[in-house]
Design a protein around this motif. Structure first.
Motif, PDB file in Angstrom:
ATOM      1  N   GLN A  31      20.428  -7.884   3.677  1.00  0.00           N
ATOM      2  CA  GLN A  31      19.706  -8.005   2.416  1.00  0.00           C
ATOM      3  C   GLN A  31      18.568  -6.997   2.296  1.00  0.00           C
ATOM      4  OE1 GLN A  31      18.424 -11.961   1.514  1.00  0.00           O
ATOM      5  NE2 GLN A  31      20.494 -12.717   1.242  1.00  0.00           N
ATOM      6  N   TRP A  32      18.295  -6.240   3.370  1.00  0.00           N
ATOM      7  CA  TRP A  32      17.174  -5.296   3.326  1.00  0.00           C
ATOM      8  C   TRP A  32      17.359  -4.251   2.238  1.00  0.00           C
ATOM      9  CZ3 TRP A  32      12.363  -4.947   4.162  1.00  0.00           C
ATOM     10  CH2 TRP A  32      11.719  -3.702   4.203  1.00  0.00           C
ATOM     11  N   LYS A  33      18.589  -3.832   1.959  1.00  0.00           N
ATOM     12  CA  LYS A  33      18.813  -2.822   0.919  1.00  0.00           C
ATOM     13  C   LYS A  33      18.325  -3.312  -0.437  1.00  0.00           C
ATOM     14  CE  LYS A  33      23.582  -4.300   0.040  1.00  0.00           C
ATOM     15  NZ  LYS A  33      25.005  -3.891   0.035  1.00  0.00           N
ATOM     16  N   TRP A  34      18.393  -4.653  -0.660  1.00  0.00           N
ATOM     17  CA  TRP A  34      17.911  -5.194  -1.925  1.00  0.00           C
ATOM     18  C   TRP A  34      16.391  -5.174  -1.971  1.00  0.00           C
ATOM     19  CZ3 TRP A  34      21.434  -5.233  -5.395  1.00  0.00           C
ATOM     20  CH2 TRP A  34      22.762  -5.502  -5.052  1.00  0.00           C
ATOM     21  N   VAL A  35      15.765  -5.387  -0.826  1.00  0.00           N
ATOM     22  CA  VAL A  35      14.307  -5.282  -0.762  1.00  0.00           C
ATOM     23  C   VAL A  35      13.898  -3.846  -1.065  1.00  0.00           C
ATOM     24  CG1 VAL A  35      12.258  -5.519   0.698  1.00  0.00           C
ATOM     25  CG2 VAL A  35      14.153  -7.152   0.928  1.00  0.00           C
ATOM     26  N   GLN A  36      14.589  -2.880  -0.452  1.00  0.00           N
ATOM     27  CA  GLN A  36      14.287  -1.472  -0.695  1.00  0.00           C
ATOM     28  C   GLN A  36      14.463  -1.110  -2.162  1.00  0.00           C
ATOM     29  OE1 GLN A  36      17.019   0.116   2.354  1.00  0.00           O
ATOM     30  NE2 GLN A  36      15.255   1.172   3.213  1.00  0.00           N
ATOM     31  N   ALA A  37      15.549  -1.601  -2.759  1.00  0.00           N
ATOM     32  CA  ALA A  37      15.806  -1.297  -4.169  1.00  0.00           C
ATOM     33  C   ALA A  37      14.693  -1.847  -5.049  1.00  0.00           C
ATOM     34  CB  ALA A  37      17.154  -1.883  -4.589  1.00  0.00           C
ATOM     35  N   THR A  38      14.214  -3.058  -4.728  1.00  0.00           N
ATOM     36  CA  THR A  38      13.168  -3.661  -5.536  1.00  0.00           C
ATOM     37  C   THR A  38      11.829  -2.969  -5.300  1.00  0.00           C
ATOM     38  OG1 THR A  38      14.352  -5.752  -5.306  1.00  0.00           O
ATOM     39  CG2 THR A  38      12.144  -5.854  -6.225  1.00  0.00           C
ATOM     40  N   LEU A  39      11.579  -2.533  -4.076  1.00  0.00           N
ATOM     41  CA  LEU A  39      10.361  -1.756  -3.795  1.00  0.00           C
ATOM     42  C   LEU A  39      10.346  -0.480  -4.624  1.00  0.00           C
ATOM     43  CD1 LEU A  39      10.022  -2.105   0.089  1.00  0.00           C
ATOM     44  CD2 LEU A  39       8.384  -2.904  -1.624  1.00  0.00           C
ATOM     45  N   THR A  40      11.488   0.179  -4.716  1.00  0.00           N
ATOM     46  CA  THR A  40      11.584   1.392  -5.518  1.00  0.00           C
ATOM     47  C   THR A  40      11.340   1.083  -6.991  1.00  0.00           C
ATOM     48  OG1 THR A  40      13.175   2.313  -3.943  1.00  0.00           O
ATOM     49  CG2 THR A  40      13.062   3.349  -6.108  1.00  0.00           C
ATOM     50  N   ASN A  41      11.811  -0.063  -7.425  1.00  0.00           N
ATOM     51  CA  ASN A  41      11.676  -0.467  -8.824  1.00  0.00           C
ATOM     52  C   ASN A  41      10.218  -0.695  -9.217  1.00  0.00           C
ATOM     53  OD1 ASN A  41      12.902  -1.174 -11.362  1.00  0.00           O
ATOM     54  ND2 ASN A  41      12.440  -3.307 -10.904  1.00  0.00           N
ATOM     55  N   VAL A  42       9.395  -1.185  -8.246  1.00  0.00           N
ATOM     56  CA  VAL A  42       7.986  -1.459  -8.557  1.00  0.00           C
ATOM     57  C   VAL A  42       7.067  -0.309  -8.142  1.00  0.00           C
ATOM     58  CG1 VAL A  42       8.368  -3.936  -8.305  1.00  0.00           C
ATOM     59  CG2 VAL A  42       7.481  -2.631  -6.354  1.00  0.00           C
ATOM     60  N   ALA A  43       7.625   0.737  -7.541  1.00  0.00           N
ATOM     61  CA  ALA A  43       6.803   1.826  -6.996  1.00  0.00           C
ATOM     62  C   ALA A  43       5.922   2.477  -8.053  1.00  0.00           C
ATOM     63  CB  ALA A  43       7.701   2.877  -6.342  1.00  0.00           C
ATOM     64  N   LEU A  44       6.501   2.818  -9.209  1.00  0.00           N
ATOM     65  CA  LEU A  44       5.727   3.499 -10.245  1.00  0.00           C
ATOM     66  C   LEU A  44       4.570   2.636 -10.734  1.00  0.00           C
ATOM     67  CD1 LEU A  44       5.513   6.096 -11.841  1.00  0.00           C
ATOM     68  CD2 LEU A  44       6.994   5.084 -13.591  1.00  0.00           C
ATOM     69  N   GLU A  45       4.835   1.344 -10.926  1.00  0.00           N
ATOM     70  CA  GLU A  45       3.788   0.420 -11.371  1.00  0.00           C
ATOM     71  C   GLU A  45       2.638   0.386 -10.374  1.00  0.00           C
ATOM     72  OE1 GLU A  45       3.156  -4.389 -12.134  1.00  0.00           O
ATOM     73  OE2 GLU A  45       5.179  -3.586 -11.839  1.00  0.00           O
ATOM     74  N   VAL A  46       2.962   0.316  -9.078  1.00  0.00           N
ATOM     75  CA  VAL A  46       1.929   0.253  -8.033  1.00  0.00           C
ATOM     76  C   VAL A  46       1.144   1.559  -7.974  1.00  0.00           C
ATOM     77  CG1 VAL A  46       1.541   0.110  -5.537  1.00  0.00           C
ATOM     78  CG2 VAL A  46       3.147  -1.454  -6.641  1.00  0.00           C
ATOM     79  N   LEU A  47       1.849   2.686  -8.043  1.00  0.00           N
ATOM     80  CA  LEU A  47       1.181   3.987  -7.928  1.00  0.00           C
ATOM     81  C   LEU A  47       0.290   4.280  -9.138  1.00  0.00           C
ATOM     82  CD1 LEU A  47       4.085   6.104  -6.399  1.00  0.00           C
ATOM     83  CD2 LEU A  47       2.082   5.156  -5.226  1.00  0.00           C
ATOM     84  N   LEU A  48       0.743   3.908 -10.334  1.00  0.00           N
ATOM     85  CA  LEU A  48      -0.063   4.138 -11.531  1.00  0.00           C
ATOM     86  C   LEU A  48      -1.286   3.225 -11.563  1.00  0.00           C
ATOM     87  CD1 LEU A  48       2.679   4.630 -14.289  1.00  0.00           C
ATOM     88  CD2 LEU A  48       1.288   6.379 -13.140  1.00  0.00           C
ATOM     89  N   SER A  49      -1.170   2.079 -10.923  1.00  0.00           N
ATOM     90  CA  SER A  49      -2.309   1.143 -10.862  1.00  0.00           C
ATOM     91  C   SER A  49      -3.319   1.549  -9.798  1.00  0.00           C
ATOM     92  CB  SER A  49      -1.818  -0.281 -10.562  1.00  0.00           C
ATOM     93  OG  SER A  49      -0.951  -0.736 -11.580  1.00  0.00           O
ATOM     94  N   ASN A  50      -2.898   2.448  -8.896  1.00  0.00           N
ATOM     95  CA  ASN A  50      -3.766   2.899  -7.797  1.00  0.00           C
ATOM     96  C   ASN A  50      -3.708   4.418  -7.697  1.00  0.00           C
ATOM     97  OD1 ASN A  50      -4.418   0.177  -6.188  1.00  0.00           O
ATOM     98  ND2 ASN A  50      -2.274   0.128  -6.833  1.00  0.00           N
ATOM     99  N   PRO A  51      -4.232   5.116  -8.711  1.00  0.00           N
ATOM    100  CA  PRO A  51      -4.124   6.579  -8.727  1.00  0.00           C
ATOM    101  C   PRO A  51      -4.850   7.233  -7.549  1.00  0.00           C
ATOM    102  CG  PRO A  51      -5.662   5.813 -10.400  1.00  0.00           C
ATOM    103  CD  PRO A  51      -4.982   4.604  -9.863  1.00  0.00           C
ATOM    104  N   ASP A  52      -4.212   8.170  -6.938  1.00  0.00           N
ATOM    105  CA  ASP A  52      -4.745   8.966  -5.829  1.00  0.00           C
ATOM    106  C   ASP A  52      -3.530   9.522  -5.097  1.00  0.00           C
ATOM    107  OD1 ASP A  52      -6.309  10.236  -3.980  1.00  0.00           O
ATOM    108  OD2 ASP A  52      -7.680   8.561  -3.714  1.00  0.00           O
ATOM    109  N   SER A  53      -3.660   9.763  -3.826  1.00  0.00           N
ATOM    110  CA  SER A  53      -2.544  10.331  -3.074  1.00  0.00           C
ATOM    111  C   SER A  53      -1.412   9.314  -2.916  1.00  0.00           C
ATOM    112  CB  SER A  53      -3.024  10.777  -1.690  1.00  0.00           C
ATOM    113  OG  SER A  53      -3.583   9.682  -1.000  1.00  0.00           O
ATOM    114  N   PRO A  54      -0.155   9.780  -2.893  1.00  0.00           N
ATOM    115  CA  PRO A  54       0.979   8.864  -2.707  1.00  0.00           C
ATOM    116  C   PRO A  54       1.012   8.340  -1.272  1.00  0.00           C
ATOM    117  CG  PRO A  54       1.735  11.135  -2.673  1.00  0.00           C
ATOM    118  CD  PRO A  54       0.278  11.177  -3.048  1.00  0.00           C
TER     119      PRO A  54
END
Length: 200
Positions: A31-54
């Motif tokens: 099931q880890w691949k589904w966790v990875q897929a969901t992490l990718t799905n929320v990545a932009l939201e997290v990064l835009l909420s915390n602007p700075d280095s990736p």
């Protein structure tokens, strides 16, 4: 699901991703691949909420085959990963694979032969992605010693394309010169227990 810091390794920080719904924190590898897929799905939201280095991190495989380990380059990467994991935490985002406990004749008992027999006898049923998880030792549901020796119960992971055809047939499929009942179950109980054995 949480990301918990475990120890520091030189300049890198190792965190473990734990499943809060499991007493030992285990995440079934399959099931880890589904966790990875969901992490990718929320990545932009997290990064835009915390602007700075990736974030910068590396997958460092599994701890004792049960807990996913991630090596982060700095504290910011740790925090971003934790923020993303918090958004993944709802178990509902990890799809459950349909499965079925099935009584079949005790022979053949080899996994490959069982799957091949199902495929050969049911050419119109989508079952190429079915996976054999395990055979159960407990045959208490059977009424006699003789019957227990002649049959065994197995756990199969199915694919969603199989659900409709199985529903139409009442779950009945051909198995050699007999038939067996495959009743799909969408709840998480059996899969949570046994998916890890199939993760390799």
């Amino acid at each position: 699901m949480t990301a918990a810091k475990s120890f520091a390794d030189v300049a890198r920080i190792i965190i473990g991703v734990l499943n809060e719904e499991d007493p030992e924190g285990k995440i079934p590898g399959a099931q880890w691949k589904w966790v990875q897929a969901t992490l990718t799905n929320v990545a932009l939201e997290v990064l835009l909420s915390n602007p700075d280095s990736p974030p910068s991190f590396t997958d460092v495989e599994w701890y004792q085959g049960q807990i996913k380990m991630i090596a982060c380059d700095d504290e910011r990467s740790v925090q971003l990963y934790k923020d993303a994991i918090a958004k993944v935490g709802d178990k509902k985002v990890i799809p459950s694979q349909p499965r079925a406990r099935v009584w079949i004749p005790a022979t053949p008992s080899q996994t490959d032969q069982i799957k091949q027999l199902i495929r050969t006898c049911n050419p119109n049923l989508p079952n190429g992605g079915w996976r054999f998880v395990k055979a159960f030792d407990d045959a208490a549901a059977e009424s006699s010693v003789e019957t227990k020796r002649a049959t065994m119960q197995i756990l199969l992971l199915l694919i969603k394309e199989s659900i409709e055809p199985l529903a139409k047939s009442g779950g009945e499929i051909n198995y050699g010169f007999t038939k067996m009942k495959v009743m799909a179950n969408m709840s998480g109980a059996d899969a949570g227990e046994h998916l890890a054995s199939e993760s390799e």
